[in-house]
Each structure stands twice: as structure tokens, then as C-alpha cells.
Design a protein around this motif. Structure first.
Motif, PDB file in Angstrom:
ATOM      1  N   ASN A  75      36.636  28.520  47.283  1.00 50.63           N
ATOM      2  CA  ASN A  75      37.766  28.274  46.380  1.00 50.63           C
ATOM      3  C   ASN A  75      38.671  29.511  46.378  1.00 50.63           C
ATOM      4  OD1 ASN A  75      39.447  28.115  44.041  1.00 50.63           O
ATOM      5  ND2 ASN A  75      38.061  26.571  43.192  1.00 50.63           N
ATOM      6  N   LYS A  76      39.827  29.382  47.008  1.00 47.60           N
ATOM      7  CA  LYS A  76      40.726  30.533  47.165  1.00 47.60           C
ATOM      8  C   LYS A  76      41.224  31.047  45.812  1.00 47.60           C
ATOM      9  CE  LYS A  76      44.919  30.139  48.859  1.00 47.60           C
ATOM     10  NZ  LYS A  76      46.083  30.019  49.769  1.00 47.60           N
ATOM     11  N   THR A  77      41.539  30.124  44.912  1.00 38.51           N
ATOM     12  CA  THR A  77      42.018  30.546  43.592  1.00 38.51           C
ATOM     13  C   THR A  77      40.959  31.367  42.871  1.00 38.51           C
ATOM     14  OG1 THR A  77      43.419  28.601  43.400  1.00 38.51           O
ATOM     15  CG2 THR A  77      42.855  29.741  41.358  1.00 38.51           C
ATOM     16  N   ALA A  78      39.711  30.909  42.926  1.00 41.65           N
ATOM     17  CA  ALA A  78      38.619  31.646  42.286  1.00 41.65           C
ATOM     18  C   ALA A  78      38.422  33.005  42.944  1.00 41.65           C
ATOM     19  CB  ALA A  78      37.331  30.831  42.344  1.00 41.65           C
ATOM     20  N   GLN A  79      38.584  33.044  44.279  1.00 42.59           N
ATOM     21  CA  GLN A  79      38.435  34.320  44.983  1.00 42.59           C
ATOM     22  C   GLN A  79      39.519  35.316  44.549  1.00 42.59           C
ATOM     23  OE1 GLN A  79      38.525  32.655  48.972  1.00 42.59           O
ATOM     24  NE2 GLN A  79      36.370  33.194  49.291  1.00 42.59           N
ATOM     25  N   ILE A  80      40.758  34.835  44.438  1.00 47.06           N
ATOM     26  CA  ILE A  80      41.861  35.708  44.009  1.00 47.06           C
ATOM     27  C   ILE A  80      41.624  36.193  42.575  1.00 47.06           C
ATOM     28  CG2 ILE A  80      44.315  35.778  43.450  1.00 47.06           C
ATOM     29  CD1 ILE A  80      44.782  33.835  45.785  1.00 47.06           C
ATOM     30  N   CYS A  81      41.254  35.258  41.700  1.00 42.20           N
ATOM     31  CA  CYS A  81      41.042  35.637  40.298  1.00 42.20           C
ATOM     32  C   CYS A  81      39.855  36.578  40.150  1.00 42.20           C
ATOM     33  CB  CYS A  81      40.841  34.384  39.452  1.00 42.20           C
ATOM     34  SG  CYS A  81      42.351  33.399  39.264  1.00 42.20           S
ATOM     35  N   TYR A  82      38.827  36.353  40.957  1.00 39.19           N
ATOM     36  CA  TYR A  82      37.671  37.252  40.922  1.00 39.19           C
ATOM     37  C   TYR A  82      38.089  38.664  41.361  1.00 39.19           C
ATOM     38  CZ  TYR A  82      33.171  39.371  42.082  1.00 39.19           C
ATOM     39  OH  TYR A  82      32.096  40.224  42.155  1.00 39.19           O
ATOM     40  N   GLY A  83      38.887  38.735  42.420  1.00 36.17           N
ATOM     41  CA  GLY A  83      39.369  40.033  42.889  1.00 36.17           C
ATOM     42  C   GLY A  83      40.180  40.752  41.817  1.00 36.17           C
ATOM     43  N   ARG A  84      41.030  39.991  41.115  1.00 36.23           N
ATOM     44  CA  ARG A  84      41.824  40.595  40.041  1.00 36.23           C
ATOM     45  C   ARG A  84      40.922  41.089  38.910  1.00 36.23           C
ATOM     46  NH1 ARG A  84      47.040  40.265  40.264  1.00 36.23           N
ATOM     47  NH2 ARG A  84      47.239  40.691  38.037  1.00 36.23           N
ATOM     48  N   ALA A  85      39.943  40.258  38.541  1.00 33.61           N
ATOM     49  CA  ALA A  85      39.040  40.637  37.451  1.00 33.61           C
ATOM     50  C   ALA A  85      38.248  41.887  37.813  1.00 33.61           C
ATOM     51  CB  ALA A  85      38.099  39.476  37.129  1.00 33.61           C
ATOM     52  N   VAL A  86      37.809  41.974  39.063  1.00 38.06           N
ATOM     53  CA  VAL A  86      37.071  43.157  39.520  1.00 38.06           C
ATOM     54  C   VAL A  86      37.956  44.405  39.433  1.00 38.06           C
ATOM     55  CG1 VAL A  86      36.078  44.277  41.557  1.00 38.06           C
ATOM     56  CG2 VAL A  86      35.447  41.920  40.996  1.00 38.06           C
ATOM     57  N   GLY A  87      39.180  44.283  39.952  1.00 36.44           N
ATOM     58  CA  GLY A  87      40.080  45.440  39.959  1.00 36.44           C
ATOM     59  C   GLY A  87      40.483  45.895  38.576  1.00 36.44           C
ATOM     60  N   LEU A  88      40.767  44.935  37.706  1.00 36.76           N
ATOM     61  CA  LEU A  88      41.244  45.285  36.370  1.00 36.76           C
ATOM     62  C   LEU A  88      40.117  45.672  35.423  1.00 36.76           C
ATOM     63  CD1 LEU A  88      43.970  42.520  36.065  1.00 36.76           C
ATOM     64  CD2 LEU A  88      44.352  44.983  36.281  1.00 36.76           C
ATOM     65  N   SER A  89      38.878  45.447  35.829  1.00 35.14           N
ATOM     66  CA  SER A  89      37.744  45.866  34.993  1.00 35.14           C
ATOM     67  C   SER A  89      37.212  47.233  35.415  1.00 35.14           C
ATOM     68  CB  SER A  89      36.621  44.823  35.050  1.00 35.14           C
ATOM     69  OG  SER A  89      36.128  44.687  36.376  1.00 35.14           O
ATOM     70  N   GLY A  90      37.938  47.916  36.315  1.00 34.22           N
ATOM     71  CA  GLY A  90      37.573  49.294  36.637  1.00 34.22           C
ATOM     72  C   GLY A  90      37.072  49.532  38.038  1.00 34.22           C
TER      73      GLY A  90
END
Length: 683
Positions: A52-67
Motif C-alpha cells: 500500500n503506497k499511501t501507507a508506506q508514504i504515511c509511515y515514512g512521514r510518521a517515522v521522520g516526524l517522530s524523531g
């Protein structure tokens, strides 16, 4: 600004695939800034839907913005290999460098993206924000306007423009271009008429430029809610202090303290107590300030603002060792702290440790480019050690028909902060208008001054005095040796020996009277405005006469700005031999007087001094007679290197002159720093 931009990209990244699965809960986590929860949510989603590309993008954002921005960059880099021309992945990849503050890396990526996608709002806004983070505000604003052409009134773009203007204005303020800075801030009100950040920055410029009434007006605009009114009161208190209304500053700070307890805003509470204690210190309520600091430290232990308050209290009370220690404690926690670095520079200067003070100030400038206060501090030190020449000319007359003109030219050259030299030439011409007697003196002096320790200086001046009376002339050596030191805080002691030739009038010059003075000066200050000054002097003269002198003064400081003090003086003089036909030499002389002294400023470049004293004097067994003396001076700073001082003084005190006459003096001093900077370099 960053949060809004992040949300903007989320919308672009997910809108076209929103229906792929029910991920609304994860989107909500991202929108609310709950990045750790979003990370867990999308990680679980990918276990069920790994492609799921959308989930992959959102996961990447969550990882980056959580530190974990580097991990996010790796995730998006991997996705780009799978989807090499995907705009949404590419823009998230670019933004991941912003999360990691790698703005220089992000800049060329965005520059290429806006060429490839010239009509993509997200790309253009991202490029503008990248330039803004690099403090390239002019170019950032140009690209921001392009973004707004694509989406006029876009909230994220308007917020970005606001922060760009704030940063751009700050650049101008740091370069002392305050009018341009204010103009940029006022533009923010076109988009956000009551913007709090713009108001606070505008008020700060008014404080820097000492436009305190304007600052108070801006703070009044800021106070639109009860909690904001406390921030406004804190600012107005500082404005009153800058305007030299310290009592009003304390009243306002006290009002803020009484209101802040209604709110559970811990940061605002700390700032309000900080201002309140500062106001106590400004008003010299040192005991109350110390008690308040001790109490606050039990609630806020080892906080930097507590250290700063103790340091400030130390500077005001003369305890500079404590000040240096407290500022160093701040720098241990935050080496880039402005208050810590420049505060330490001031504390070191107050401790008479000039080289370390210079270095602390230069360190401040290395962190805060062109900072006005740091530059001003260095400039103040430079002025102290820049080679100078001073011309002092004066005319005197007395009721004994003596007139005199003298001029003194002195060159002062500091070879280092510890060692300086002086060379001077003194000329005095005197005449008695009744007898016609005339005489002149030529004195050439060379001086050396060496700082043995901080606040301990040895000064030696040697030279020759050539005096001429009618057809006769003689030359005598002169010497002045003085040790100045500060044995304890708020105490100053001077021990000295001076050899000079009497040259007050023609008759005294003719007699070639050499005086050898052995003296002690002591001043005791206190933190409750009371001071005590004492001078003791024993003089041996070449005519076999001796003199004992005691002068003591007890004074009280009524105000700091202007500096006003009043007190009582007592003077006692006795001579071994009485030769009244030659010079004033009573067996016993006493004088008591009340005095007042005021010093202040008419403007930033013009200051004044005025003093007056009146009382009674008694010569031996003669009846008491009234005495009066007065002095006034006006000083003007024409430029950083040129200043002048015009003064006049009058006295009918018998001990004021060697002959015991009433006299008047009018003089002019002119000082010029003939070089632009000190001979030595500290950097």
C-alpha cells in the motif's frame, strides 16, 4: 509553519489513494501531531497491506516526524526506486532532509523539482520554505509569491510568508536597520491583523531603539486576552525600566505577579517571576530579591533564568565572582546562550578581567552575528584602550588679585590591558594684577601604569618642573606614585606619595616650595545607598613646614538616574608653622558642610554634573564663617572619538587654595581618540 506545511503535503500525498483502505485514524494521528501513534498505526497497516503506497508514504512521514529523519529518508529513497517518477514520494523525500535540518542538501533537490513541476504548489512552497530555513529570505519570499499565484490565500502559504517576514525583519534588526525591520513586520498585519508574533517583535524593536512609549502602545494592542495581558505587562515593565522609571516598572511587574496565578501556564509564570525579581534588583531591593530567588530556586532548581537572576544580583551588589560563576553554570547547560555569553563578558569586565571579557564578547558575536549589545560592549572596551590625547585649558582668578591661565596636554597610550603609558606637558602662567608679579611653570611628565592583579594597579609618574619668576628660574624633579586596589567588594583604597612644586600664584612659585605628600584615600560603599569617603594626608615642605589633613564625607544616594547624592563633609587641617603672609597655614582649621551632587544626561550624547556645598569654617580661634562652593560641567560626545567638557567652579573655602583665597575657575577639556582602535589585538 512546518506543521502546516507537513499537513499540506499529507493531503497531496494521500488524497488520490484515500479509498484504498480505511486509514482515517492514522491520518488523524498525523494531523494532530501524534506521530508515534501514527507510526505504530501505519506499521500495523503495512503488515496487512505491505504494498500500500499511501501507507508506506504515511509511515515514512510518521517515522521522520517522530524523531528518525534519517530512517525516513531511507524509506522514501527506497520507494523512489520502486516509483522513480512519483511526485508525492519525491516531495516527501525532499522534505525528509528538512526534518533533519539538512537544508543545503534539500535546496538543489527542490530547485530541480520546481523546474520539473513548475505548477506544483507543494514543490514551490517547499522550495520557498527551504530557502527560508537557509535564511535566504528575499529569494524565499519571491518563490512564496509564486506559490500564492497558484493558490491565492492558501493558509499554509500565508503562514509561511509570515514567518519569512519575521526572519527577514530580524536580519535587518541585527544589522541595526530598524526602519526596514519594522516595515516588514507591519506587512504581516495585512494577512493577520492581530498577529501576536509580529506584535512582540515590533515591540522589541521599539525597546531596542528606546522608543518606550511606542513599545507600550504595541503591548497594549497585544493584550487582547487576560493571559496575553500578563505578557504585555512584563513587556511594559521592561519598557519603564529602559525609560528609567524603575518604580513604575516594579509596580507593573507586581501587578503581573498578582494575575499570573489565575492561569496554569508554567512558562508564563516563570517569565513573570523573572521580570518581577529583575524589577526588585533595578530598584535596589536586594534583600527582597535574594529572598525571592532563594524561594524560586526551591520550585525551579538549577534553571538558567534562576542562574541569570543570581548573576544580575551579583553585578548590582558588587559580588562579581558569584556573577561569573552563575553565568558559567548557564553556559555549561547551553553553550550558545546569549544571556550566558554576554552576561559572562559583563561580569568579567566588572571583575577587571579584561582579556577574558573581550573573548566572551567575541564568542557572543560568533554565535549572534552583528548583535548590537555585544558590538557595543566590545566598542566600550576598545574606547578604554584606544590611544588618546586630551587638552585641558583653564582660567582662574581670586579675590587676592591673582589671575592664572594654564593648559595641560596629555597623551595616553595603552600597550596592553595591563600596561599603559602617559606623556604630558603642563604650562601655567600666573600674575598678581596689583603687584605686577608674574611667574610661569613648565612641567613635563612621563607615566607608567601597570595592573598587578585585577583591581590592583600601580601608577608611577616622573618628570621635571621648570618655574620662572621674573629673571629667576629653577628646575625641580616631581614624582607621583600611587597604588590603587580593592581589598574587599564595594571598597576602594589608594596609597600614594607625591612630590610637587607649589605653583598656585606668582609669589609661591618664586619661593620654590617643594611639597612631599604621603596620602591614603579610602571609600566604602554599601548596598543600602550609604557611602563613606576618607582622605588622610601628611605633607612635608621644603620650607621645613608640615601639614596634616583629614577629609571625610558621609553620603547617601537618593536616586540612580539621575545619580543624586547628598551628605555631610568634615575637614581638618593643621600646620606646624604659621606663615599667613605667604600662604594659608593655620595651626588648626575645621570645616563642616552639607553637599549635594547630581549627575545625569540631557540626551544620549550630552551629560551634566552639578554640585554645591555650604556650611561653616573655623580658622584657629576665629569666629565661624559661612562657606560655599559650587561646580558645574557639561559634557558632549561629538562622535565616538571626540568629546568635550566645559566646566566652571567657585569656592570661598579657605583650604581650597594654597593662599586661602576665594577663587573661581572656568575650563575646557577636549579629548580625541587619535587612533581608531587599540594598539593590541585580543582576537
Amino acid at each position: 509553519m512546518k506543521k502546516l506545511f507537513n499537513l499540506l503535503v499529507i493531503i497531496f500525498s494521500t488524497s488520490y489513494v484515500f479509498g484504498q483502505s480505511d486509514m482515517q485514524k492514522g491520518f488523524d494521528f498525523l494531523e494532530k501531531g501524534e506521530f508515534a501513534a501514527a507510526k505504530t498505526f501505519f506499521k500495523n497497516t503495512l503488515k496487512e497491506e505491505p504494498l500500500n503506497k499511501t501507507a508506506q508514504i504515511c509511515y515514512g512521514r510518521a517515522v521522520g516526524l517522530s524523531g528518525e529523519p534519517q530512517k525516513a529518508t531511507a524509506i522514501f529513497a527506497g520507494l523512489l526506486q520502486t516509483y522513480p517518477n512519483d511526485f508525492e514520494i519525491a516531495i516527501n523525500y525532499n522534505e525528509s532532509f528538512l526534518w533533519n535540518k539538512q537544508y543545503e542538501v534539500a535546496k538543489p533537490l527542490y530547485a530541480k523539482m520546481v523546474i520539473d513541476y513548475p505548477n506544483k504548489f507543494g514543490a514551490i512552497l517547499g522550495y520557498a520554505n527551504t530557502l527560508s530555513n537557509l535564511k535566504e529570505y528575499q529569494e524565499a519570499l519571491r518563490w512564496l509569491e509564486k506559490a500564492l499565484q497558484l493558490q491565492p490565500e492558501n493558509p499554509s502559504a500565508l503562514v509561511s510568508r509570515k514567518f519569512m517576514r519575521l526572519g527577514y525583519a530580524n536580519q535587518y534588526v541585527n544589522n541595526q536597520d530598524y526602519s526596514t525591520g519594522k516595515a516588514l513586520l507591519k506587512k504581516i498585519f495585512n494577512d493577520f491583523p492581530k498577529d501576536k508574533d509580529a506584535l512582540l517583535n515590533l515591540a522589541n524593536i521599539h525597546l531596542i531603539t528606546k522608543q518606550t512609549d511606542s513599545a507600550k502602545t504595541v503591548y497594549a494592542r497585544y493584550a487582547t486576552t487576560p493571559i496575553d495581558s500578563i505578557t504585555a505587562l512584563n513587556g511594559i515593565s521592561l519598557a519603564e525600566h529602559i525609560a528609567e522609571n524603575d518604580k513604575q516598572a516594579l509596580n507593573i511587574a507586581s501587578a503581573a505577579i498578582s494575575k499570573v496565578h489565575r492561569f496554569e501556564d508554567y512558562e508564563l509564570t516563570e517569565r513573570t517571576y523573572d521580570r518581577f525579581v529583575q524589577a526588585l534588583i533595578w530598584n535596589r531591593k536586594f534583600r527582597k530579591a535574594k529572598t525571592q530567588i532563594d524561594s524560586l530556586e526551591t520550585v525551579y532548581p538549577k534553571r538558567n533564568w534562576i542562574h541569570a537572576l543570581r548573576a544580575t544580583l551579583g553585578l548590582y551588589t558588587g559580588d562579581t565572582k558569584v556573577s561569573v560563576k552563575e553565568y558559567e553554570a548557564i553556559l555549561t547547560k547551553d553553550s550558545t546562550s546569549f544571556d550566558g555569553n554576554l552576561g559572562k563578558a559583563n561580569a568579567l569586565f566588572a571583575s577587571d578581567r579584561i582579556i577574558p571579557a573581550y573573548r566572551a564578547a567575541f564568542k557572543t558575536l560568533s554565535i549572534y552575528k552583528n548583535q548590537k549589545d555585544a558590538k557595543g560592549f566590545i566598542e566600550k572596551l576598545d574606547v578604554m584602550y584606544t590611544p588618546s590625547i586630551e587638552e585641558h585649558a583653564a582660567y582662574t582668578f581670586d579675590n587676592g588679585d591673582n589671575i592664572a591661565f594654564y593648559t595641560n596636554t596629555t597623551a595616553d597610550i595603552a600597550l596592553s590591558t595591563k600596561f599603559r603609558t602617559t606623556v604630558s606637558y603642563f604650562y601655567r602662567n600666573t600674575e598678581n594684577t596689583v603687584t605686577g608679579n608674574q611667574a610661569s611653570s613648565h612641567v613635563v611628565l612621563a607615566g607608567l601604569q601597570f595592573k598587578l592583579l585585577p583591581k590592583t594597579t600601580l601608577k608611577t609618574v616622573v618628570g621635571l618642573n621648570n618655574s620662572r619668576f621674573m629673571t629667576e628660574a629653577y628646575t625641580q624633579p616631581v614624582l607621583d606614585v600611587k597604588l590603587n586596589l580593592q581589598p574587599l567588594k564595594l571598597q576602594n583604597l589608594a596609597l600614594g606619595y607625591q612630590r610637587e612644586v607649589q605653583n598656585f600664584n606668582a609669589d609661591l612659585i618664586e619661593r620654590e616650595i617643594v611639597q612631599n605628600h604621603y596620602g591614603l584615600n579610602y571609600n566604602l560603599g554599601t548596598n543600602f545607598n550609604l557611602g563613606w569617603y576618607t582622605q588622610l594626608m601628611y605633607t612635608q615642605q621644603s620650607d621645613a613646614n608640615t601639614r596634616n589633613l583629614l577629609f571625610t564625607s558621609l553620603y547617601y544616594t537618593l536616586s540612580q538616574k539621575p545619580a543624586l547624592k547628598m551628605g555631610v563633609n568634615y575637614q581638618y587641617i593643621s600646620f606646624q608653622d604659621q606663615v599667613p603672609t605667604i600662604y594659608f597655614s593655620p595651626a588648626e582649621y575645621q570645616a563642616v558642610e552639607l553637599f549635594a551632587d547630581i549627575r545625569g544626561k540631557f540626551s544620549e550624547k550630552t551629560s551634566y554634573i552639578a554640585s554645591a556645598a555650604t556650611g561653616y569654617q573655623r580658622v584657629e580661634s576665629d569666629p565661624n564663617t559661612p562657606i560655599f562652593r559650587a561646580e558645574g560641567a557639561l559634557q558632549h560626545q561629538f562622535s565616538k572619538r571626540l568629546s568635550t567638557n566645559l566646566y566652571g567652579k567657585y569656592s570661598n573655602i579657605a583650604s581650597a587654595t594654597a593662599a586661602g583665597f576665594e577663587f573661581t575657575e572656568i575650563g575646557l577639556k577636549l579629548k580625541w581618540l587619535f587612533m581608531k582602535r587599540p594598539l593590541f589585538s585580543v582576537q
